[in-house]
Design a protein around this motif. Structure first.
Motif, PDB file in Angstrom:
ATOM      1  N   VAL A   1       0.852  -1.186   0.000  1.00 44.35           N
ATOM      2  CA  VAL A   1       0.000   0.000   0.000  1.00 44.35           C
ATOM      3  C   VAL A   1       0.889   1.238   0.000  1.00 44.35           C
ATOM      4  O   VAL A   1       1.759   1.381   0.857  1.00 44.35           O
ATOM      5  CB  VAL A   1      -0.918   0.021   1.243  1.00 44.35           C
ATOM      6  N   PHE A   2       0.677   2.109  -0.971  1.00 41.57           N
ATOM      7  CA  PHE A   2       1.334   3.416  -0.989  1.00 41.57           C
ATOM      8  C   PHE A   2       0.373   4.423  -0.387  1.00 41.57           C
ATOM      9  O   PHE A   2      -0.797   4.478  -0.770  1.00 41.57           O
ATOM     10  CB  PHE A   2       1.676   3.849  -2.424  1.00 41.57           C
ATOM     11  N   GLU A   3       0.861   5.222   0.554  1.00 42.69           N
ATOM     12  CA  GLU A   3       0.031   6.245   1.183  1.00 42.69           C
ATOM     13  C   GLU A   3       0.177   7.576   0.464  1.00 42.69           C
ATOM     14  O   GLU A   3       1.251   7.906  -0.039  1.00 42.69           O
ATOM     15  CB  GLU A   3       0.432   6.442   2.647  1.00 42.69           C
TER      16      GLU A   3
ATOM     17  N   VAL B   1      -5.647  11.091  -2.848  1.00 41.11           N
ATOM     18  CA  VAL B   1      -5.676  10.014  -3.841  1.00 41.11           C
ATOM     19  C   VAL B   1      -6.063  10.544  -5.214  1.00 41.11           C
ATOM     20  O   VAL B   1      -5.451  10.189  -6.221  1.00 41.11           O
ATOM     21  CB  VAL B   1      -6.623   8.869  -3.414  1.00 41.11           C
ATOM     22  N   ARG B   2      -7.079  11.393  -5.275  1.00 43.54           N
ATOM     23  CA  ARG B   2      -7.540  11.882  -6.582  1.00 43.54           C
ATOM     24  C   ARG B   2      -6.446  12.686  -7.303  1.00 43.54           C
ATOM     25  O   ARG B   2      -6.232  12.513  -8.498  1.00 43.54           O
ATOM     26  CB  ARG B   2      -8.815  12.697  -6.426  1.00 43.54           C
TER      27      ARG B   2
ATOM     28  N   GLY C   1     -10.678   4.313   3.834  1.00 43.93           N
ATOM     29  CA  GLY C   1     -10.241   5.537   3.161  1.00 43.93           C
ATOM     30  C   GLY C   1     -10.536   5.494   1.674  1.00 43.93           C
ATOM     31  O   GLY C   1     -11.270   4.643   1.189  1.00 43.93           O
ATOM     32  N   LEU C   2      -9.954   6.437   0.966  1.00 44.78           N
ATOM     33  CA  LEU C   2     -10.093   6.498  -0.488  1.00 44.78           C
ATOM     34  C   LEU C   2      -8.948   5.693  -1.096  1.00 44.78           C
ATOM     35  O   LEU C   2      -7.790   5.852  -0.691  1.00 44.78           O
ATOM     36  CB  LEU C   2     -10.037   7.951  -0.952  1.00 44.78           C
ATOM     37  N   GLU C   3      -9.269   4.837  -2.085  1.00 45.63           N
ATOM     38  CA  GLU C   3      -8.267   3.934  -2.627  1.00 45.63           C
ATOM     39  C   GLU C   3      -8.365   3.832  -4.145  1.00 45.63           C
ATOM     40  O   GLU C   3      -9.453   3.793  -4.710  1.00 45.63           O
ATOM     41  CB  GLU C   3      -8.460   2.531  -2.039  1.00 45.63           C
TER      42      GLU C   3
ATOM     43  N   SER D   1      -2.040  -0.796  -3.779  1.00 44.14           N
ATOM     44  CA  SER D   1      -3.116   0.096  -3.361  1.00 44.14           C
ATOM     45  C   SER D   1      -2.502   1.478  -3.163  1.00 44.14           C
ATOM     46  O   SER D   1      -1.419   1.609  -2.599  1.00 44.14           O
ATOM     47  CB  SER D   1      -3.709  -0.403  -2.043  1.00 44.14           C
ATOM     48  N   LEU D   2      -3.182   2.496  -3.647  1.00 41.06           N
ATOM     49  CA  LEU D   2      -2.816   3.894  -3.394  1.00 41.06           C
ATOM     50  C   LEU D   2      -3.924   4.436  -2.510  1.00 41.06           C
ATOM     51  O   LEU D   2      -5.074   4.538  -2.952  1.00 41.06           O
ATOM     52  CB  LEU D   2      -2.738   4.671  -4.711  1.00 41.06           C
ATOM     53  N   THR D   3      -3.626   4.720  -1.252  1.00 41.29           N
ATOM     54  CA  THR D   3      -4.657   4.975  -0.262  1.00 41.29           C
ATOM     55  C   THR D   3      -4.405   6.226   0.563  1.00 41.29           C
ATOM     56  O   THR D   3      -3.267   6.510   0.944  1.00 41.29           O
ATOM     57  CB  THR D   3      -4.771   3.763   0.694  1.00 41.29           C
TER      58      THR D   3
END
Length: 144
Positions: free
Chosen positions: A92-94, A98-99, A122-124, A136-138
């Motif tokens: 998972v990348f934080e 996200v947008r 969260g938004l992913e 995952s980009l979260t």
């Protein structure tokens, strides 16, 4: 006592392509790119130690490893097949936004398997690297 996590391994199909993808498309920082000499693998030959870090987070190094690093031929072939198939979700990348990150990375040619979606944590969004690994980009919701 264990105090943290310094390195994680991400198997890649081509280290040169992976280096370009992670540094140019994701904007990661190159840390190390050296060939280790004989004796570092059971087969008696060296390997390339290639690491990158997310911007501003040099204490976490991602090892962009050839599947042969530390593995016999049969195991390396199995790992290579799983990576190429896209069967490995590596982590998972934080991000804070996200947008915005999704738009920036999409403009750089990063492939996304999933656009940003609200989740309980969260938004992913889900992105894929040049080898087939997915991440995952979260942006996490407070408390998760």
């Amino acid at each position: 006592m264990i105090s943290g996590f310094s390195h994680v391994t991400c198997y890649v199909l081509d280290q040169d392509r992976a280096k370009a993808f992670y540094t140019e498309k994701l904007g990661f920082t190159l840390n190390t790119d050296v060939t280790m000499g004989d004796g570092f693998e059971g087969a008696g030959h060296g390997f390339r130690w290639l690491t990158v870090s997310p911007p501003g987070n040099p204490e976490l190094e991602i090892i962009l490893a050839d599947p042969h690093m530390g593995n016999d031929d049969e195991s390396a072939a199995a790992i290579r097949a799983l990576v190429a198939k896209g069967a490995l979700g590596t982590g998972v990348f934080e991000t804070d936004d996200v947008r915005k990150t999704y738009a920036e990375l999409s403009a750089r040619g990063v492939e996304f398997l999933q656009e940003p979606v609200e989740r309980p944590y969260g938004l992913e969004a889900i992105l894929r690297d040049d080898s087939g690994n997915w991440f995952s980009l979260t942006a996490r919701v407070a408390g998760t």
